[in-house]
Design a protein around this motif. Structure first.
Motif, PDB file in Angstrom:
ATOM      1  N   GLY A 123       0.899  -1.080  -0.202  1.00 23.91           N
ATOM      2  CA  GLY A 123       0.005   0.009   0.147  1.00 23.91           C
ATOM      3  C   GLY A 123       0.737   0.798  -0.082  1.00 23.91           C
ATOM      4  N   PHE A 124       2.056   1.255  -0.488  1.00 23.95           N
ATOM      5  CA  PHE A 124       3.281   2.407  -0.533  1.00 23.95           C
ATOM      6  C   PHE A 124       3.147   3.523  -1.626  1.00 23.95           C
ATOM      7  CE2 PHE A 124       5.366   0.256   2.725  1.00 23.95           C
ATOM      8  CZ  PHE A 124       4.721   0.682   3.760  1.00 23.95           C
ATOM      9  N   ALA A 125       3.293   2.052  -2.927  1.00 28.45           N
ATOM     10  CA  ALA A 125       2.399   3.311  -4.240  1.00 28.45           C
ATOM     11  C   ALA A 125       1.663   3.612  -4.638  1.00 28.45           C
ATOM     12  CB  ALA A 125       3.669   2.085  -5.414  1.00 28.45           C
ATOM     13  N   LEU A 126       1.017   4.895  -4.695  1.00 26.16           N
ATOM     14  CA  LEU A 126       0.285   5.479  -5.789  1.00 26.16           C
ATOM     15  C   LEU A 126      -0.229   4.826  -7.203  1.00 26.16           C
ATOM     16  CD1 LEU A 126      -2.106   7.419  -4.491  1.00 26.16           C
ATOM     17  CD2 LEU A 126      -0.808   8.891  -5.600  1.00 26.16           C
ATOM     18  N   ASP A 127      -1.050   4.787  -6.870  1.00 25.17           N
ATOM     19  CA  ASP A 127      -1.616   4.587  -8.087  1.00 25.17           C
ATOM     20  C   ASP A 127      -2.330   5.688  -9.043  1.00 25.17           C
ATOM     21  OD1 ASP A 127      -3.366   3.895 -11.070  1.00 25.17           O
ATOM     22  OD2 ASP A 127      -4.801   3.093  -9.593  1.00 25.17           O
ATOM     23  N   LEU A 128      -1.261   6.192 -10.314  1.00 30.12           N
ATOM     24  CA  LEU A 128      -1.071   7.248 -10.489  1.00 30.12           C
ATOM     25  C   LEU A 128      -2.800   7.225 -11.985  1.00 30.12           C
ATOM     26  CD1 LEU A 128       2.867   7.807 -11.618  1.00 30.12           C
ATOM     27  CD2 LEU A 128       1.020   8.033  -8.908  1.00 30.12           C
ATOM     28  N   SER A 129      -3.524   6.970 -11.835  1.00 30.26           N
ATOM     29  CA  SER A 129      -4.521   6.756 -13.269  1.00 30.26           C
ATOM     30  C   SER A 129      -5.427   8.258 -12.524  1.00 30.26           C
ATOM     31  CB  SER A 129      -5.155   5.532 -13.121  1.00 30.26           C
ATOM     32  OG  SER A 129      -5.579   4.942 -12.233  1.00 30.26           O
ATOM     33  N   GLY A 130      -5.015   8.343 -11.392  1.00 30.22           N
ATOM     34  CA  GLY A 130      -6.125   9.455 -11.203  1.00 30.22           C
ATOM     35  C   GLY A 130      -6.222  11.258 -12.093  1.00 30.22           C
TER      36      GLY A 130
END
Length: 444
Positions: A123-130
């Motif tokens: 849960g550390f790496a953010l999904d950048l699709s936003g």
């Protein structure tokens, strides 16, 4: 942009350096991913100073400090501090622990997919699709697909990565040997024997890319058979083990693994001092080879592709493509600011990193500035034709190592036991297969 186009102007060794300008853009993109809280993804307020911490594995003096200094000068509202961690097991644990314990980590650089996957799972790496104001695939090209995980980007691949064998050109000339444009491990073994002098070695390897030959084969064929069991008994795995062990024990042309591990052999220093004429390494060598203060040398460096295990060149893929996958911490409360910096960094702000061999991947980066940083005032100390070929013109397909870190660690333990002489070749392969099968059963 083709590699040949990228390298246009190579023969002009004096290139005017561009001025790094900080252009943060005026789009306040908001990440709407599940990980982001409203406060974390809120647009930056005018007049507010946001302080970010970016963790990476490159020493500050080899480019990162110049990058953040340039950004900070032009962007008083977003100030970045660079934190260095060593890209080894201990260093990666330090980064993961910092994020786990809530220390300040806003951006971080991943150097392998295996570490990236673990950080996504944690849960550390953010999904950048936003973020919708930057098209990663369009900017970085088709090789960026290798860094998609479950169809999404959890970071931005920012560099063109090169792995190669660095060669002492003077030693090759004295031995009457050509700089190879393609070769096999057996041919490298012959070079190592011919180049060794006295009790010295002819070839060294950095530990990080040690097992790349295995992945050059299995990343394409698959690590499992049709029945779902391990493929670590593929014949070329045995070939690699036998070849390297023969170089250690029979030819004595490369150091025994035990010697290299216990002495913590400084392989770059050994090569740059002229003690050993061949070194398997990546483009990070240039941050040392350009540093004549700490690593003075009186010979020219040439470059050859990493050799292949297969006889047919058409079957070969090499490690490389894109790298330095920069993620935003999903727990950071400064994601919008981190995104502004990351876009600027990827599109050319990272140009000073080229002095350490890290060439910007973005089609919008100022390649002339990056090239000038790559060569600096040391261009005449390199064999430019082979540098040009290996780093920019070689069209060999590339792979990104995606094997789970647990399997990499297990595999390493077993082949180290073989090279250390504590188990036979057959035992080594059997144990690798057995432990891999056990992992596969537990992770169905």
């Amino acid at each position: 942009m083709s590699k040949k186009t990228w390298f246009a102007g190579m023969t002009s060794l004096v290139i005017a350096s561009g001025v790094l300008t900080g252009c943060s853009g005026n789009g306040n993109a908001v990440n709407t991913g599940a990980e982001a809280s409203p406060s974390a993804s809120a647009p930056i307020t005018s007049g507010e100073t946001v302080k970010l911490k970016m963790w990476g594995g490159v020493p500050p003096e080899s480019g990162p400090q110049a990058v953040v200094d340039a950004w900070n000068k032009e962007n008083p509202n977003i100030q970045v501090e660079y934190v260095r961690y060593v890209n080894d097991d201990e260093g990666n644990l330090k980064l993961d622990t910092a994020m786990m314990t809530g220390q300040d980590v806003d951006l971080f650089v991943n150097y392998t997919l295996s570490h990236t996957n673990k950080r996504i799972d944690s849960g550390f790496a953010l999904d950048l699709s936003g973020f919708t104001d930057y098209n990663i695939e369009e900017k970085m090209g088709s090789d960026s697909e290798n860094w998609k995980i479950n169809g999404k980007f959890y970071g931005v691949p920012t560099t063109k990565s090169s792995y190669f064998v660095a060669l002492n050109k003077d030693a090759l000339d004295a031995a009457g040997l050509e700089v190879p444009k393609e070769w096999t491990w057996n041919e490298l073994r012959e070079y190592a024997v011919k180049l060794k002098t006295g009790d010295g070695y002819g070839f060294l390897q950095h530990i990080e890319p040690y097992a790349d030959p295995l992945d050059s084969v299995l990343s394409q064929e698959g690590y499992t058979k049709a029945d779902g069991t391990s493929k670590l008994d593929q014949p070329l795995v045995k070939s690699w083990l036998e070849t390297l062990n023969g170089m250690m024990a029979t030819d004595k042309s490369t150091p025994p693994l035990g010697e290299q591990l216990t002495s913590k052999m400084p392989v770059e220093q050994e090569f740059l001092s002229g003690n050993v004429p061949m070194l398997n390494i990546g483009a990070w060598l240039l941050r040392s080879s350009n540093n004549f203060t700490d690593f003075p040398r009186d010979f020219k460096i040439a470059f050859a592709p990493v050799p292949r295990l297969t006889e047919a060149a058409s079957d070969y893929v090499t490690r490389g493509g894109l790298g330095d996958y920069i993620s935003i911490n999903a727990k950071s409360k400064k994601q919008a600011a981190a995104w502004e910096f990351l876009k600027w960094y990827a599109d050319g702000g990272m140009a000073p990193m080229a002095s350490g061999g890290r060439v910007p991947a973005s089609k919008d980066a100022d390649q002339a500035t990056a090239l000038d940083n790559l060569l600096g005032d040391k261009a005449d100390t390199y064999d430019l034709d082979s540098l040009k070929y290996v780093m920019f013109e070689n069209e060999t397909p590339t792979y990104v190592r995606s094997l789970p870190q647990e399997v990499i660690d297990m595999r390493t333990q077993e082949y180290e036991n073989y090279f250390l002489g504590t188990q036979s070749l057959d035992e080594t392969i059997a144990k690798m297969v057995s432990r891999h099968n056990e992992f596969l059963k537990l992770n169905k």
